[in-house]
Design a protein around this motif. Structure first.
Motif, PDB file in Angstrom:
ATOM      1  N   LEU A 117      26.113  20.712 -10.296  1.00 50.46           N
ATOM      2  CA  LEU A 117      25.837  19.273 -10.250  1.00 50.46           C
ATOM      3  C   LEU A 117      24.391  19.009  -9.855  1.00 50.46           C
ATOM      4  O   LEU A 117      23.726  18.134 -10.425  1.00 50.46           O
ATOM      5  CB  LEU A 117      26.799  18.584  -9.286  1.00 50.46           C
ATOM      6  N   ASP A 118      23.883  19.776  -8.880  1.00 52.64           N
ATOM      7  CA  ASP A 118      22.476  19.624  -8.486  1.00 52.64           C
ATOM      8  C   ASP A 118      21.550  19.959  -9.651  1.00 52.64           C
ATOM      9  O   ASP A 118      20.558  19.257  -9.893  1.00 52.64           O
ATOM     10  CB  ASP A 118      22.157  20.533  -7.298  1.00 52.64           C
ATOM     11  N   ALA A 119      21.870  21.035 -10.378  1.00 57.75           N
ATOM     12  CA  ALA A 119      21.027  21.450 -11.503  1.00 57.75           C
ATOM     13  C   ALA A 119      21.014  20.386 -12.599  1.00 57.75           C
ATOM     14  O   ALA A 119      19.968  20.115 -13.207  1.00 57.75           O
ATOM     15  CB  ALA A 119      21.524  22.781 -12.054  1.00 57.75           C
ATOM     16  N   LEU A 120      22.180  19.786 -12.861  1.00 57.01           N
ATOM     17  CA  LEU A 120      22.246  18.747 -13.885  1.00 57.01           C
ATOM     18  C   LEU A 120      21.427  17.524 -13.482  1.00 57.01           C
ATOM     19  O   LEU A 120      20.703  16.939 -14.301  1.00 57.01           O
ATOM     20  CB  LEU A 120      23.698  18.353 -14.130  1.00 57.01           C
ATOM     21  N   ARG A 121      21.532  17.137 -12.222  1.00 60.01           N
ATOM     22  CA  ARG A 121      20.789  15.960 -11.754  1.00 60.01           C
ATOM     23  C   ARG A 121      19.281  16.209 -11.759  1.00 60.01           C
ATOM     24  O   ARG A 121      18.490  15.299 -12.008  1.00 60.01           O
ATOM     25  CB  ARG A 121      21.251  15.589 -10.347  1.00 60.01           C
ATOM     26  N   GLU A 122      18.890  17.466 -11.505  1.00 60.25           N
ATOM     27  CA  GLU A 122      17.465  17.798 -11.444  1.00 60.25           C
ATOM     28  C   GLU A 122      16.928  18.320 -12.769  1.00 60.25           C
ATOM     29  O   GLU A 122      15.728  18.597 -12.886  1.00 60.25           O
ATOM     30  CB  GLU A 122      17.236  18.841 -10.343  1.00 60.25           C
ATOM     31  N   GLY A 123      17.813  18.476 -13.773  1.00 57.78           N
ATOM     32  CA  GLY A 123      17.382  18.946 -15.085  1.00 57.78           C
ATOM     33  C   GLY A 123      16.966  20.402 -15.116  1.00 57.78           C
ATOM     34  O   GLY A 123      16.102  20.792 -15.913  1.00 57.78           O
ATOM     35  N   ARG A 124      17.596  21.237 -14.255  1.00 57.37           N
ATOM     36  CA  ARG A 124      17.217  22.651 -14.206  1.00 57.37           C
ATOM     37  C   ARG A 124      17.963  23.439 -15.282  1.00 57.37           C
ATOM     38  O   ARG A 124      19.198  23.441 -15.314  1.00 57.37           O
ATOM     39  CB  ARG A 124      17.516  23.259 -12.834  1.00 57.37           C
ATOM     40  N   GLU A 125      17.241  24.123 -16.129  1.00 52.72           N
ATOM     41  CA  GLU A 125      17.841  24.975 -17.141  1.00 52.72           C
ATOM     42  C   GLU A 125      16.848  26.054 -17.537  1.00 52.72           C
ATOM     43  O   GLU A 125      15.651  25.953 -17.241  1.00 52.72           O
ATOM     44  CB  GLU A 125      18.260  24.164 -18.374  1.00 52.72           C
ATOM     45  N   ARG A 126      17.338  27.093 -18.193  1.00 54.30           N
ATOM     46  CA  ARG A 126      16.479  28.139 -18.714  1.00 54.30           C
ATOM     47  C   ARG A 126      17.059  28.635 -20.036  1.00 54.30           C
ATOM     48  O   ARG A 126      18.258  28.458 -20.307  1.00 54.30           O
ATOM     49  CB  ARG A 126      16.350  29.318 -17.735  1.00 54.30           C
ATOM     50  N   THR A 127      16.223  29.228 -20.850  1.00 54.29           N
ATOM     51  CA  THR A 127      16.673  29.811 -22.105  1.00 54.29           C
ATOM     52  C   THR A 127      16.749  31.323 -21.918  1.00 54.29           C
ATOM     53  O   THR A 127      15.776  31.949 -21.485  1.00 54.29           O
ATOM     54  CB  THR A 127      15.711  29.469 -23.251  1.00 54.29           C
ATOM     55  N   VAL A 128      17.905  31.908 -22.210  1.00 52.59           N
ATOM     56  CA  VAL A 128      18.122  33.333 -21.965  1.00 52.59           C
ATOM     57  C   VAL A 128      18.253  34.084 -23.279  1.00 52.59           C
ATOM     58  O   VAL A 128      18.689  33.538 -24.302  1.00 52.59           O
ATOM     59  CB  VAL A 128      19.389  33.572 -21.112  1.00 52.59           C
ATOM     60  N   GLY A 129      17.869  35.359 -23.240  1.00 53.78           N
ATOM     61  CA  GLY A 129      18.113  36.256 -24.348  1.00 53.78           C
ATOM     62  C   GLY A 129      19.510  36.838 -24.248  1.00 53.78           C
ATOM     63  O   GLY A 129      20.098  36.918 -23.168  1.00 53.78           O
ATOM     64  N   LEU A 130      20.053  37.270 -25.385  1.00 53.59           N
ATOM     65  CA  LEU A 130      21.387  37.849 -25.441  1.00 53.59           C
ATOM     66  C   LEU A 130      21.383  39.088 -26.328  1.00 53.59           C
ATOM     67  O   LEU A 130      20.441  39.332 -27.084  1.00 53.59           O
ATOM     68  CB  LEU A 130      22.396  36.830 -25.995  1.00 53.59           C
ATOM     69  N   GLY A 131      22.455  39.845 -26.236  1.00 55.74           N
ATOM     70  CA  GLY A 131      22.627  41.005 -27.099  1.00 55.74           C
ATOM     71  C   GLY A 131      23.632  40.714 -28.199  1.00 55.74           C
ATOM     72  O   GLY A 131      24.574  39.936 -28.004  1.00 55.74           O
ATOM     73  N   LEU A 132      23.413  41.342 -29.350  1.00 51.30           N
ATOM     74  CA  LEU A 132      24.318  41.202 -30.483  1.00 51.30           C
ATOM     75  C   LEU A 132      24.708  42.593 -30.967  1.00 51.30           C
ATOM     76  O   LEU A 132      23.839  43.444 -31.181  1.00 51.30           O
ATOM     77  CB  LEU A 132      23.634  40.426 -31.610  1.00 51.30           C
ATOM     78  N   ALA A 133      26.007  42.831 -31.098  1.00 52.29           N
ATOM     79  CA  ALA A 133      26.504  44.132 -31.567  1.00 52.29           C
ATOM     80  C   ALA A 133      27.304  43.920 -32.841  1.00 52.29           C
ATOM     81  O   ALA A 133      28.100  42.980 -32.936  1.00 52.29           O
ATOM     82  CB  ALA A 133      27.370  44.795 -30.500  1.00 52.29           C
TER      83      ALA A 133
END
Length: 322
Positions: A117-133
């Protein structure tokens, strides 16, 4: 913001009360829909519909790493689109919750809800890398569809352990650390290929690495947790890079004891090392071939036996609330 809460009622630490408290808290800030999973793969189907519907901006996964994996695969069914797809948020409800903890989230449902909830109110986000198999073209596994993983995959020994644990859980055993330790010992003494590996790792433009007994592929660090203790198989693995690979060319009793001790005492600066280890960092594309079918797992989900798997590390694949 319109959001979908996907709840796995079978997750280890998830209860109806937990779901209701979380839903009430989120509904105070979001236009919330709640869906409870009813079968294996249901979380994937729900997330896919949310992504394709175009009206959902956020999908919240309440469950363990398996639930998160399904949600991610649903969101990315049509491929990565960090700006266009709904964002992902995770509230840990499983026994280990590696992905959530690797993001820095609390391992407690109530605390994690407050942090979300704090992150949503403060707009905190990051873009992450992922693996594909995916299945490798030209092999008997070429028809296996691609599947995303968030923190790790394993080919060989560790996947065999995951399979044994799943069998025990299907028989009614609780997912505890002692259960994992027992299955590690059973897998070790029952492993026919631990002295002479069957795996070969191939990379574009590089010489093949042969005779691997097992291989661990990490998308982040730590690799897993034993209680509150993080285990670093590949300390340099990161959501901001491609994939890291750890392989062992020998698992005798002596070498297994040595590398097991190194894993248990690993740190963010030091993982397993020695003449029977292979360690690769930031690998975008590679293939693992096996001379004999070996167990395969992703994000702690046993996926059966494979002879060949092709891996791709995809940077900036998905936006995550942190």
């Amino acid at each position: 913001m319109r959001a979908l809460l996907v709840v796995n009622p079978s997750a280890t630490t998830t209860s109806a009360r937990t779901r209701d408290v979380l839903a009430h808290a989120l509904a105070s800030d979001l236009k919330l829909d709640v869906a409870t999973t009813e079968y294996r793969g249901h979380a994937r189907d729900l997330a896919r519909r949310a992504a394709e519907g175009g009206n959902t901006e956020l999908v919240v996964a309440l469950g363990g790493d398996g639930t998160v994996n399904e949600v991610v695969n649903g969101l990315l069914h049509g491929g990565p689109d960090p700006e266009g797809l709904p964002r992902l948020a995770v509230v840990p409800g499983g026994s280990t919750n590696v992905f959530a903890r690797a993001l820095g989230l609390p391992n407690d449902v109530v605390e994690a809800t407050g942090a979300l909830l704090d992150a949503l109110r403060e707009g905190r986000e990051r873009t992450v890398g992922l693996g594909l198999a995916a299945g490798t073209p030209g092999t008997e596994d070429e028809g296996v569809p691609p599947r995303w993983f968030t923190f790790c995959a394993g080919f060989g020994f560790d996947a065999g352990v995951v399979g044994r644990v799943e069998q025990q859980r299907q028989r009614g055993k609780r997912s505890t650390h002692s259960l994992y330790v027992r299955q590690v010992m059973r897998q070790f003494f029952g492993e026919p290929n631990r002295r002479h590996g069957t795996l070969t790792l191939e990379r574009p433009g590089e010489e093949p690495l042969e005779n691997l007994v097992m291989s661990i592929i990490c998308n982040t660090a730590p690799w897993t947790y034993l209680g509150n203790r993080p285990v670093y198989a590949l300390p340099r693995a990161s959501f901001d890079t491609a994939l890291d690979v750890l392989g062992f060319t020998k698992l005798s009793t002596l070498t297994a004891t040595r590398y097991g001790t190194q894993l248990l005492t690993s740190t963010p600066e030091r993982g397993p090392e020695g003449k029977h280890t292979v360690s690769l960092h930031d690998q975008t594309s590679f293939t693992l071939h096996s001379q004999a079918p070996l167990p395969f797992q992703m994000d702690g989900d046993h996926l059966g036996l494979r002879t060949s798997v092709t891996f791709t590390g995809v940077r900036r694949a998905l936006r995550v609330i942190v």
